[in-house]
Scaffold this motif. Sequence first.
Motif, mmCIF file in Angstrom:
data_model
loop_
_atom_site.group_PDB
_atom_site.id
_atom_site.type_symbol
_atom_site.label_atom_id
_atom_site.label_comp_id
_atom_site.label_asym_id
_atom_site.label_seq_id
_atom_site.Cartn_x
_atom_site.Cartn_y
_atom_site.Cartn_z
ATOM 1 N N ILE A 1 -8.837 33.290 -0.988
ATOM 2 C CA ILE A 1 -8.244 34.200 0.646
ATOM 3 C C ILE A 1 -8.859 34.963 0.833
ATOM 4 O O ILE A 1 -9.323 36.458 -0.053
ATOM 5 N N CYS B 1 3.680 29.580 -5.185
ATOM 6 C CA CYS B 1 2.242 30.671 -4.692
ATOM 7 C C CYS B 1 2.802 31.442 -3.102
ATOM 8 O O CYS B 1 2.220 32.529 -3.118
ATOM 9 N N ALA C 1 -6.899 27.946 -4.312
ATOM 10 C CA ALA C 1 -7.423 28.613 -3.389
ATOM 11 C C ALA C 1 -8.171 29.391 -3.598
ATOM 12 O O ALA C 1 -8.404 30.718 -3.864
ATOM 13 N N ARG D 1 -3.848 32.017 2.351
ATOM 14 C CA ARG D 1 -4.833 30.900 1.020
ATOM 15 C C ARG D 1 -5.312 29.507 1.865
ATOM 16 O O ARG D 1 -4.780 29.060 2.462
ATOM 17 N N ASN E 1 1.101 35.323 -2.837
ATOM 18 C CA ASN E 1 0.013 35.532 -1.621
ATOM 19 C C ASN E 1 1.265 37.320 -1.293
ATOM 20 O O ASN E 1 0.097 37.496 -0.771
#
Length: 230
Positions: A201, A134, A199, A155, A138
């Motif tokens: 963001i 992740c 998640a 996130r 990101n």
Amino acid sequence: MKEIEKCRELTEEEDKSFIWKETRRYLGLGAKEGDSMTEELISQCLKDLESTAAPKWAVKEFPLKIQGNRIYTEGFSTESKSLLKNLAGCEKVIIFAATLGTGVDHLIRRYEKIQMSRAVVLQAAAAAWIEEFCNRKNRMLKEAYEKEGWFLRPRFSPGYGDFPLECQQSILTVLEAGQRIGLTLTDSMLMAPSKSVSAVIGAGRQPVNCRLEGCESCDKSDCQFRRSKE
């Protein structure tokens, strides 16, 4: 709505040290190395994961609207003081999900029956692996969005603070996560496969000094976007 295509890839060599450190932390070792047997077991488990994990991710972007304490997107709508704080100054959100695949769950369950010590280390290593996967995605999003003048927040996952866990259903539905990456929810709102993350963001026009991997790794305690458990 802007969509960024999913992709599949394993953790890059330069990120392996993070996974080692996080695995030790999840095992309760902190920053210290374990004894020789523990370190060898971690090494074996990481090799098992490298041959078993099939990381996938899905992501979509939506406009963000905030009215009072309520957050509205095409993906979900909710009230959450913690998420509202995280999204301050944002004009849109990126909805994100990632998974290591069913093979990892099968591997852990197999060792739970025959070698519990290995299963425990596999659990820790897989948690570290999905976290780093992740983080890498990101960082990729951060680079792409900054080229267009957008700046991302860390996130923020359902279940953290007062962000309702029930929002995971809407998030996975709008991402078509079941069809796209094989990620679904059980009746008790647990993700299947278990080594998965969903998640939100936030994206805004003003630069922020936040680490996208989250507040746990940042010591800037006075940050206005810092997540709280309230």
